[in-house]
Design a protein around this motif. Structure first.
Motif, mmCIF file in Angstrom:
data_model
loop_
_atom_site.group_PDB
_atom_site.id
_atom_site.type_symbol
_atom_site.label_atom_id
_atom_site.label_comp_id
_atom_site.label_asym_id
_atom_site.label_seq_id
_atom_site.Cartn_x
_atom_site.Cartn_y
_atom_site.Cartn_z
ATOM 1 N N THR A 184 8.357 -11.087 17.563
ATOM 2 C CA THR A 184 8.445 -9.891 18.394
ATOM 3 C C THR A 184 7.262 -8.968 18.155
ATOM 4 O O THR A 184 6.911 -8.172 19.025
ATOM 5 N N ALA A 185 6.621 -9.055 16.999
ATOM 6 C CA ALA A 185 5.438 -8.249 16.717
ATOM 7 C C ALA A 185 4.684 -8.809 15.519
ATOM 8 O O ALA A 185 5.296 -9.163 14.506
ATOM 9 N N VAL A 186 3.371 -8.892 15.653
ATOM 10 C CA VAL A 186 2.492 -9.209 14.527
ATOM 11 C C VAL A 186 1.941 -7.882 14.021
ATOM 12 O O VAL A 186 1.359 -7.104 14.782
ATOM 13 N N LEU A 187 2.121 -7.617 12.730
ATOM 14 C CA LEU A 187 1.837 -6.305 12.150
ATOM 15 C C LEU A 187 0.628 -6.352 11.215
ATOM 16 O O LEU A 187 0.095 -7.423 10.912
ATOM 17 N N ASP A 188 0.222 -5.172 10.747
ATOM 18 C CA ASP A 188 -0.748 -5.017 9.646
ATOM 19 C C ASP A 188 -2.080 -5.717 9.922
ATOM 20 O O ASP A 188 -2.445 -6.697 9.279
ATOM 21 N N TRP A 189 -2.827 -5.133 10.842
ATOM 22 C CA TRP A 189 -4.105 -5.702 11.272
ATOM 23 C C TRP A 189 -5.305 -5.092 10.552
ATOM 24 O O TRP A 189 -6.444 -5.257 11.004
ATOM 25 N N GLU A 190 -5.102 -4.397 9.448
ATOM 26 C CA GLU A 190 -6.215 -3.673 8.845
ATOM 27 C C GLU A 190 -7.301 -4.574 8.264
ATOM 28 O O GLU A 190 -8.418 -4.121 7.996
ATOM 29 N N PHE A 191 -7.007 -5.862 8.058
ATOM 30 C CA PHE A 191 -8.030 -6.778 7.553
ATOM 31 C C PHE A 191 -8.637 -7.640 8.663
ATOM 32 O O PHE A 191 -9.408 -8.559 8.391
ATOM 33 N N ALA A 192 -8.292 -7.347 9.911
ATOM 34 C CA ALA A 192 -8.785 -8.147 11.032
ATOM 35 C C ALA A 192 -10.316 -8.108 11.080
ATOM 36 O O ALA A 192 -10.944 -7.096 10.770
ATOM 37 N N HIS A 193 -10.907 -9.227 11.492
ATOM 38 C CA HIS A 193 -12.356 -9.329 11.564
ATOM 39 C C HIS A 193 -12.732 -10.496 12.469
ATOM 40 O O HIS A 193 -11.857 -11.198 12.986
ATOM 41 N N SER A 208 0.807 -1.213 0.000
ATOM 42 C CA SER A 208 0.000 0.000 0.000
ATOM 43 C C SER A 208 0.841 1.264 0.000
ATOM 44 O O SER A 208 0.373 2.323 -0.405
ATOM 45 N N GLY A 209 2.092 1.204 0.464
ATOM 46 C CA GLY A 209 2.933 2.383 0.550
ATOM 47 C C GLY A 209 2.445 3.393 1.567
ATOM 48 O O GLY A 209 2.674 4.593 1.408
ATOM 49 N N ARG A 210 1.787 2.911 2.635
ATOM 50 C CA ARG A 210 1.191 3.815 3.615
ATOM 51 C C ARG A 210 1.835 3.706 4.995
ATOM 52 O O ARG A 210 1.304 4.277 5.952
ATOM 53 N N THR A 211 2.916 2.982 5.130
ATOM 54 C CA THR A 211 3.546 2.784 6.428
ATOM 55 C C THR A 211 4.947 3.370 6.410
ATOM 56 O O THR A 211 5.733 3.101 5.493
ATOM 57 N N PHE A 212 5.253 4.158 7.453
ATOM 58 C CA PHE A 212 6.487 4.933 7.472
ATOM 59 C C PHE A 212 7.153 4.845 8.847
ATOM 60 O O PHE A 212 6.493 4.612 9.861
ATOM 61 N N ARG A 241 1.236 4.788 10.302
ATOM 62 C CA ARG A 241 0.421 4.292 9.184
ATOM 63 C C ARG A 241 -0.554 5.383 8.782
ATOM 64 O O ARG A 241 -1.262 5.946 9.627
ATOM 65 N N ILE A 242 -0.603 5.678 7.498
ATOM 66 C CA ILE A 242 -1.455 6.720 6.961
ATOM 67 C C ILE A 242 -2.738 6.112 6.391
ATOM 68 O O ILE A 242 -2.704 5.079 5.717
ATOM 69 N N TYR A 243 -3.868 6.766 6.643
ATOM 70 C CA TYR A 243 -5.169 6.329 6.144
ATOM 71 C C TYR A 243 -5.740 7.437 5.263
ATOM 72 O O TYR A 243 -6.432 8.335 5.748
ATOM 73 N N PRO A 244 -5.475 7.432 3.984
ATOM 74 C CA PRO A 244 -5.964 8.503 3.110
ATOM 75 C C PRO A 244 -7.479 8.465 2.972
ATOM 76 O O PRO A 244 -8.085 7.390 3.024
ATOM 77 N N PRO A 245 -8.105 9.608 2.796
ATOM 78 C CA PRO A 245 -9.555 9.624 2.572
ATOM 79 C C PRO A 245 -9.929 8.774 1.357
ATOM 80 O O PRO A 245 -9.201 8.701 0.377
ATOM 81 N N GLY A 246 -11.056 8.110 1.456
ATOM 82 C CA GLY A 246 -11.555 7.331 0.332
ATOM 83 C C GLY A 246 -10.878 6.003 0.129
ATOM 84 O O GLY A 246 -10.953 5.424 -0.962
ATOM 85 N N ASP A 247 -10.205 5.468 1.183
ATOM 86 C CA ASP A 247 -9.518 4.183 1.010
ATOM 87 C C ASP A 247 -10.457 2.999 1.163
ATOM 88 O O ASP A 247 -10.029 1.852 1.063
ATOM 89 N N LEU A 252 -6.229 16.525 6.096
ATOM 90 C CA LEU A 252 -5.250 15.653 6.733
ATOM 91 C C LEU A 252 -5.788 14.218 6.788
ATOM 92 O O LEU A 252 -6.952 14.003 7.156
ATOM 93 N N PRO A 253 -4.961 13.230 6.456
ATOM 94 C CA PRO A 253 -5.421 11.841 6.508
ATOM 95 C C PRO A 253 -5.467 11.348 7.956
ATOM 96 O O PRO A 253 -4.878 11.950 8.855
ATOM 97 N N GLY A 254 -6.152 10.241 8.162
ATOM 98 C CA GLY A 254 -6.078 9.574 9.449
ATOM 99 C C GLY A 254 -4.720 8.934 9.619
ATOM 100 O O GLY A 254 -3.987 8.707 8.645
ATOM 101 N N LEU A 255 -4.362 8.656 10.865
ATOM 102 C CA LEU A 255 -3.079 7.982 11.101
ATOM 103 C C LEU A 255 -3.130 7.164 12.375
ATOM 104 O O LEU A 255 -3.927 7.408 13.276
ATOM 105 N N LEU A 256 -2.272 6.177 12.419
ATOM 106 C CA LEU A 256 -2.061 5.339 13.601
ATOM 107 C C LEU A 256 -0.565 5.316 13.861
ATOM 108 O O LEU A 256 0.223 4.978 12.971
ATOM 109 N N VAL A 257 -0.168 5.689 15.073
ATOM 110 C CA VAL A 257 1.242 5.722 15.440
ATOM 111 C C VAL A 257 1.492 4.632 16.479
ATOM 112 O O VAL A 257 0.816 4.576 17.516
#
Length: 296
Positions: A200-209, A16-20, A32-38, A76-81
């Motif tokens: 040490t870490a499980v990442l990228d939970w955006e599809f969790a359900h 996605s190119g949204r993690t920095f 992690r950036i959450y652009p509008p309309g994603d 401004l987009p949403g974000l998670l730090v």
């Protein structure tokens, strides 16, 4: 947040190119950036924060430092730090392991999936808000999912896949409970200690359900087919949740059809979708959920 450094470096690994990588209070952090309309809505950062808080202490996840909704007025987009967690991506570690190391990594992955499968939910559906309220999926039948997501497939190939999906749906229906599902659980999304091979870490939970207990295992063994790895994943999961490795593997392949169909519908958008399309075509052609078209 005023102490978040504005110079952000992209992190490798996602499509996605949204993690920095940034800084908060002089310490490294992941943004992690959450652009509008994603497609996920303005509550997405808060949903992801809630999921991380839900599973924290049961599986290793980064600490959440801040979550912020998008601001339509300012653009401004949403974000998670989240706090930066050291470790190596599992998909980069795995190719260099011997058989014992491969098995140890597989056990680690299987324990994560088995732990999540033990976190019950009342019914399946997407998480829709910060309280992790559960919405509704568009359907619960694999055959209907195929028809809706793959209308561009030739009728004969689509019919063959629907035929293979019938017994798969029967297998899935033997399990009458629902749990927390990561839904993108694979070595690429897990950081591990390269010495111990523990996560040490499980990442990228955006599809969790809330979903099927076998779904995460299906993802873990979708493309990683080394026998020692697969056996270790299955043994670790069944050691926690019961059942036989053979039944779990059959169920995991059936559960993974949902994701493969969705990915194949997006062929051409990223390498994972392209590989999923090739794999799903092989399943349709052979009628075998264990088909493997990529060679050794």
């Amino acid at each position: 947040m005023s102490d978040l450094e504005l110079s952000l470096d992209p992190l490798a690994g996602g499509h996605s190119g949204r993690t920095f990588l940034g800084e908060v209070g002089g310490e490294r952090a992941v943004v992690r950036i959450y652009p509008p309309g994603d497609g996920r809505g303005s509550a997405a950062p808060e949903v992801d924060r809630a999921v991380l808080r839900l599973v924290r202490g049961l599986v290793p996840v980064p600490e959440v430092l801040e979550a912020r909704r998008e601001d339509p007025a300012s653009g401004l987009p949403g974000l998670l730090v989240t706090a930066y967690v050291p470790g190596e991506r599992g998909d980069l570690v795995l190719p260099g392991l011997d058989e014992d190391g491969t098995r140890r990594l597989g056990r680690s992955m299987g324990r994560v999936a088995g732990t999540l499968a033990g976190m019950p939910m009342l019914r399946p559906g997407p998480f829709v808000d910060a309280d992790l309220s559960v919405g509704r999926f568009p359907g619960d039948d694999l055959g209907e999912w195929i028809e809706s997501r793959l209308p561009g497939w030739p009728q004969g190939r689509r019919a063959s896949l629907v035929e293979a999906a019938g017994p798969a749906q029967d297998v899935l229906d033997t399990v009458g409970r629902t749990c927390v599902v990561h839904s993108d659980l694979n070595p690429k999304n897990v950081l591990v200690d390269p010495g111990t091979l523990e996560p040490t870490a499980v990442l990228d939970w955006e599809f969790a359900h809330a979903g099927h207990p076998w779904t995460d295992v299906g993802n873990l063994v979708r493309f990683e087919r080394h026998p020692a790895y697969v056996e270790a994943v299955l043994e670790a999961w069944t050691g926690l949740r019961g059942g036989s490795p053979e039944m779990l593997l059959a169920g995991a392949r059936a559960a993974d059809l949902w994701a493969l169909i969705d990915l194949a519908a997006r062929v051409g958008t990223n390498p994972v979708a392209d590989r999923a399309d090739v794999l799903l075509r092989a399943i349709a052609e052979t009628g075998d959920l264990h088909a493997w078209p990529f060679g050794d």
